[in-house]
Design a protein around this motif. Structure first.
Motif, PDB file in Angstrom:
ATOM      1  N   TRP A 127       0.947  -1.190  -0.215  1.00 39.06           N
ATOM      2  CA  TRP A 127      -0.047   0.095  -0.070  1.00 39.06           C
ATOM      3  C   TRP A 127       0.897   1.260   0.076  1.00 39.06           C
ATOM      4  O   TRP A 127       0.578   2.292  -0.823  1.00 39.06           O
ATOM      5  CB  TRP A 127      -1.009   0.232   1.449  1.00 39.06           C
ATOM      6  CG  TRP A 127      -1.837   1.142   1.554  1.00 39.06           C
ATOM      7  CD1 TRP A 127      -2.940   1.376   0.921  1.00 39.06           C
ATOM      8  CD2 TRP A 127      -1.550   2.220   2.506  1.00 39.06           C
ATOM      9  NE1 TRP A 127      -3.331   2.783   1.439  1.00 39.06           N
ATOM     10  CE2 TRP A 127      -2.763   3.161   2.197  1.00 39.06           C
ATOM     11  CE3 TRP A 127      -0.539   2.231   3.598  1.00 39.06           C
ATOM     12  CZ2 TRP A 127      -2.776   4.203   3.235  1.00 39.06           C
ATOM     13  CZ3 TRP A 127      -0.627   3.346   4.424  1.00 39.06           C
ATOM     14  CH2 TRP A 127      -1.768   4.145   4.145  1.00 39.06           C
ATOM     15  N   LEU A 128       2.070   1.252   0.887  1.00 39.79           N
ATOM     16  CA  LEU A 128       2.862   2.448   1.174  1.00 39.79           C
ATOM     17  C   LEU A 128       3.491   2.787  -0.410  1.00 39.79           C
ATOM     18  O   LEU A 128       3.654   3.841  -0.706  1.00 39.79           O
ATOM     19  CB  LEU A 128       3.828   2.181   2.280  1.00 39.79           C
ATOM     20  CG  LEU A 128       3.225   2.753   3.395  1.00 39.79           C
ATOM     21  CD1 LEU A 128       4.280   2.186   4.243  1.00 39.79           C
ATOM     22  CD2 LEU A 128       3.076   4.294   3.551  1.00 39.79           C
ATOM     23  N   GLN A 129       3.949   1.654  -1.023  1.00 41.58           N
ATOM     24  CA  GLN A 129       4.802   1.625  -2.138  1.00 41.58           C
ATOM     25  C   GLN A 129       3.859   2.559  -3.278  1.00 41.58           C
ATOM     26  O   GLN A 129       4.284   3.535  -3.834  1.00 41.58           O
ATOM     27  CB  GLN A 129       5.389   0.140  -2.706  1.00 41.58           C
ATOM     28  CG  GLN A 129       6.180   0.358  -3.900  1.00 41.58           C
ATOM     29  CD  GLN A 129       7.468   0.992  -3.581  1.00 41.58           C
ATOM     30  OE1 GLN A 129       7.822   1.436  -2.396  1.00 41.58           O
ATOM     31  NE2 GLN A 129       8.361   1.112  -4.592  1.00 41.58           N
TER      32      GLN A 129
ATOM     33  N   GLU B 173       1.812   8.781   9.189  1.00 39.78           N
ATOM     34  CA  GLU B 173       1.417   8.360   7.930  1.00 39.78           C
ATOM     35  C   GLU B 173       1.878   9.217   6.815  1.00 39.78           C
ATOM     36  O   GLU B 173       2.510   8.766   5.849  1.00 39.78           O
ATOM     37  CB  GLU B 173       0.012   8.511   7.862  1.00 39.78           C
ATOM     38  CG  GLU B 173      -0.590   7.526   6.666  1.00 39.78           C
ATOM     39  CD  GLU B 173      -2.244   7.337   6.419  1.00 39.78           C
ATOM     40  OE1 GLU B 173      -2.610   6.680   7.360  1.00 39.78           O
ATOM     41  OE2 GLU B 173      -2.745   7.982   5.492  1.00 39.78           O
ATOM     42  N   SER B 174       2.024  10.557   7.111  1.00 40.41           N
ATOM     43  CA  SER B 174       2.499  11.660   5.982  1.00 40.41           C
ATOM     44  C   SER B 174       4.155  11.268   5.939  1.00 40.41           C
ATOM     45  O   SER B 174       4.487  11.304   4.684  1.00 40.41           O
ATOM     46  CB  SER B 174       2.056  13.010   6.038  1.00 40.41           C
ATOM     47  OG  SER B 174       2.371  13.341   7.251  1.00 40.41           O
TER      48      SER B 174
ATOM     49  N   ASP C 206      10.373   3.590   0.629  1.00 41.28           N
ATOM     50  CA  ASP C 206      10.577   3.005  -0.716  1.00 41.28           C
ATOM     51  C   ASP C 206      10.921   1.590  -0.289  1.00 41.28           C
ATOM     52  O   ASP C 206      11.829   1.218   0.528  1.00 41.28           O
ATOM     53  CB  ASP C 206      11.919   3.598  -1.347  1.00 41.28           C
ATOM     54  CG  ASP C 206      12.189   3.263  -2.740  1.00 41.28           C
ATOM     55  OD1 ASP C 206      11.903   2.308  -3.098  1.00 41.28           O
ATOM     56  OD2 ASP C 206      12.933   3.987  -3.241  1.00 41.28           O
TER      57      ASP C 206
ATOM     58  N   ILE D 294       4.478   7.999   3.739  1.00 39.70           N
ATOM     59  CA  ILE D 294       4.102   8.241   2.330  1.00 39.70           C
ATOM     60  C   ILE D 294       5.494   9.144   1.725  1.00 39.70           C
ATOM     61  O   ILE D 294       5.980   8.865   0.554  1.00 39.70           O
ATOM     62  CB  ILE D 294       2.648   8.945   2.243  1.00 39.70           C
ATOM     63  CG1 ILE D 294       1.604   8.012   2.585  1.00 39.70           C
ATOM     64  CG2 ILE D 294       2.642   9.332   0.624  1.00 39.70           C
ATOM     65  CD1 ILE D 294       0.187   8.179   2.824  1.00 39.70           C
ATOM     66  N   GLU D 295       6.220  10.208   2.311  1.00 37.31           N
ATOM     67  CA  GLU D 295       6.999  10.688   1.839  1.00 37.31           C
ATOM     68  C   GLU D 295       8.301   9.980   1.782  1.00 37.31           C
ATOM     69  O   GLU D 295       8.959  10.035   0.804  1.00 37.31           O
ATOM     70  CB  GLU D 295       7.265  11.944   2.757  1.00 37.31           C
ATOM     71  CG  GLU D 295       8.343  12.845   2.188  1.00 37.31           C
ATOM     72  CD  GLU D 295       8.444  14.269   3.023  1.00 37.31           C
ATOM     73  OE1 GLU D 295       7.713  14.406   3.987  1.00 37.31           O
ATOM     74  OE2 GLU D 295       9.691  14.723   3.100  1.00 37.31           O
TER      75      GLU D 295
ATOM     76  N   LYS E 197       1.249   4.586  -2.569  1.00 34.81           N
ATOM     77  CA  LYS E 197       0.889   5.796  -1.962  1.00 34.81           C
ATOM     78  C   LYS E 197       2.311   6.831  -2.118  1.00 34.81           C
ATOM     79  O   LYS E 197       1.983   7.737  -2.463  1.00 34.81           O
ATOM     80  CB  LYS E 197       0.540   6.043  -0.643  1.00 34.81           C
ATOM     81  CG  LYS E 197      -0.854   5.075  -0.353  1.00 34.81           C
ATOM     82  CD  LYS E 197      -2.063   5.762  -1.029  1.00 34.81           C
ATOM     83  CE  LYS E 197      -2.545   4.640  -1.862  1.00 34.81           C
ATOM     84  NZ  LYS E 197      -3.769   5.215  -2.811  1.00 34.81           N
ATOM     85  N   ALA E 198       3.223   6.114  -1.870  1.00 38.69           N
ATOM     86  CA  ALA E 198       4.624   6.851  -1.936  1.00 38.69           C
ATOM     87  C   ALA E 198       4.974   7.360  -3.310  1.00 38.69           C
ATOM     88  O   ALA E 198       5.725   8.137  -3.622  1.00 38.69           O
ATOM     89  CB  ALA E 198       5.845   6.202  -1.442  1.00 38.69           C
ATOM     90  N   ASN E 199       4.321   6.614  -4.398  1.00 37.98           N
ATOM     91  CA  ASN E 199       4.364   7.029  -5.769  1.00 37.98           C
ATOM     92  C   ASN E 199       3.085   7.482  -6.445  1.00 37.98           C
ATOM     93  O   ASN E 199       3.150   7.271  -7.663  1.00 37.98           O
ATOM     94  CB  ASN E 199       5.048   5.600  -6.664  1.00 37.98           C
ATOM     95  CG  ASN E 199       6.667   5.513  -6.032  1.00 37.98           C
ATOM     96  OD1 ASN E 199       7.387   6.288  -6.324  1.00 37.98           O
ATOM     97  ND2 ASN E 199       6.525   4.529  -5.094  1.00 37.98           N
ATOM     98  N   ASN E 200       2.495   7.828  -5.712  1.00 38.67           N
ATOM     99  CA  ASN E 200       1.080   8.458  -6.411  1.00 38.67           C
ATOM    100  C   ASN E 200       0.198   7.148  -7.241  1.00 38.67           C
ATOM    101  O   ASN E 200      -0.433   7.784  -8.210  1.00 38.67           O
ATOM    102  CB  ASN E 200       1.217   9.575  -7.357  1.00 38.67           C
ATOM    103  CG  ASN E 200       0.872  10.831  -6.723  1.00 38.67           C
ATOM    104  OD1 ASN E 200       0.045  10.923  -6.039  1.00 38.67           O
ATOM    105  ND2 ASN E 200       1.923  11.777  -6.791  1.00 38.67           N
TER     106      ASN E 200
END
Ligand code: GLU
Length: 455
Positions: A25-27, A275-276, A283, A279-280, A29-32
């Motif tokens: 999920w994070l991968q 969380e932010s 990787d 997301i920032e 979100k971190a890449n839009n």
């Protein structure tokens, strides 16, 4: 970027699965990108609706929502069959009617020769028409290597000779796992496959299917296992629990997420991630390539951190909504201050709620406890009498009184503090005496001391 989490709904979501889901999920979100959910539910016997619901609820608790409606592999069987038959038509798969007796014989000989048991390709060039009762096997390349650059494990390769012509359609016409997974990733246009490293061999097979379909390959990242603190498989005591059990015990979502991502991932020396932040900075390529170890202490540490950091009123509402505080406690006008104090030393909310009892109920002083209370009763009696005169509105004044009482009687703190804590709470580790006196209140404290003196 499109990632997915593809659980088999044959059980609840545990620590390892939850970590895989968060990373995928994070991968995205971190890449839009988008994050999708696919239930691999073709094992009809073991797949249950109850687990589908429980997995969805667990993900929701962790703040993970798929960007599209979840997909069920079992709804796509016709599509899988159609493609399998198409591969047969194109000569990329072949029909095979070798009996199980022959397969067994070949296996025995291979074992005697200390070879890896595998299908020997007997029907590969027979060009049999496909009919019911036969299986369809995938034509694996006979030489060369299959390789890919894993985002975490780096270069993975295998000699194609080691891969056998695996079955893609069983004799009853049902498609097999590796085949379905590859086709689904293709149809869902998954660009990044993130899953446990127990799927490495599957990946090598799936890559060959995708190549036969002339498809571009997704990027792969295989996560090393999560092991117990002693390096073994996770047990019920350590992590192999429905993740929602942790919610029931009073672990906060933020703590669980922070804990899960730290199972193998790091960013500089940072320990606490919002969380932010995640997301920032997330990787997948920064995930450690060796196994992560479960640590209850670390989970407790994060939970205690988030319990202390959260907004007190919101936390209170959450506790009352999920752990039903007693009516007596709810009538206490110091209830917020009490929770504020008690969250300091709590590892989870059930533990915190248990510790609230002595603020509204006189403790049961057992015989065992009685033996541990060592104080001169006449001294305690004068402490009580003087306490009656203290202004309880201000905690500081209570502290000043205790100090002056100790000085006047030429006593060290523990001689008073230890027995008094037992008398007031029934416990040996509880908050500071002035906090206790202040929050339990003058009347109850005097009563509890009297109870002891009269016992
Ligand atoms: N269904 C598989 C599992 O639960 C996951 C497969 C995948 O992510 O490709 O282990």
């Amino acid at each position: 970027m499109k990632t997915r989490f593809a659980p088999s709904p044959t059980g609840h979501l545990h620590i390892g699965g939850a970590r895989t889901a968060i990373f995928a999920w994070l991968q995205a979100k971190a890449n839009n990108g988008k994050f999708l959910l696919r239930f691999e539910d073709t094992d009809k016997e073991r797949s249950k609706k109850e687990y589908v619901d429980s997995i969805i609820n667990s993900l929701k608790w962790l703040g993970i929502e798929p960007d599209e409606k979840p997909l069920f592999q079992s709804d796509r069987i016709n599509r899988h069959k159609e493609i399998a038959l198409d591969l047969h038509k194109k000569g990329l798969a072949y029909s095979c009617n070798v009996s199980s007796e022959r397969l067994e014989e070949v296996r025995k000989i291979q074992q005697q020769n200390k070879q890896q048991p595998r299908y020997d390709g007997f029907s590969r060039d027979l060009n049999l028409p496909h009919e019911e009762g036969n299986v369809l096997r995938f034509k694996m390349p006979l030489d060369g290597i299959t390789s890919f650059e894993d985002k975490i494990l780096k270069k993975i390769s295998i000699n194609n000779k080691e891969l056998d012509d695996f079955i893609i359609l069983r004799s009853d016409g049902s498609p097999t796992y590796n085949f379905c997974a590859a086709i689904d990733d293709l149809d869902m246009q998954i660009t990044n496959v993130i899953r446990g490293d127990d799927h490495l061999t599957n990946t090598l097979k799936q890559i060959n299917i995708l190549k036969a379909m002339n498809s571009e390959l997704p990027e792969y990242a295989h996560l090393p296992m999560v092991l117990s603190s002693s390096g073994k498989r996770l047990s019920k005591r350590e992590g192999a629990l429905d993740i929602l059990e942790y919610k029931k015990m009073g672990y906060l979502k933020e703590a669980m997420v922070n804990y899960l991502i730290k199972l193998g991932w790091s960013f500089k020396e940072q320990e606490i991630f919002s969380e932010s932040d995640l997301i920032e900075h997330f990787d997948i390529k920064n995930v450690n390539s060796s196994a992560a170890k479960f640590s209850q202490e670390l989970l407790d540490f994060y939970n205690n951190h988030y319990l202390k950091e959260s907004n007190l009123e919101e936390l209170f509402v959450y506790i009352n909504g999920n752990f039903s505080l007693s009516e007596k406690f709810m009538r206490n006008d110091k209830k917020f201050e009490i929770v504020d104090l008690m969250r300091e030393g709590s590892k989870n909310i059930s533990n915190l709620v248990d510790e609230l009892t002595f603020f509204y109920e006189d403790p049961d002083i057992s015989d065992e406890l009685m033996k541990n209370i060592q104080i001169d009763k006449s001294l305690l009696d004068s402490f009580k009498e003087e306490l009656k005169e203290v202004d309880f509105k201000d905690k500081l004044l209570i502290g000043v009184f205790i100090d002056s009482f100790l000085t006047k009687n030429n006593m060290k703190f523990p001689l008073l503090g230890k027995p008094l804590r037992l008398i007031l709470t029934g416990k040996s580790n509880a908050p500071s005496i002035s906090d206790l006196l202040y929050l339990i209140g003058k009347e109850s404290c005097i009563n509890r001391i009297d109870n002891y003196l009269n016992s």
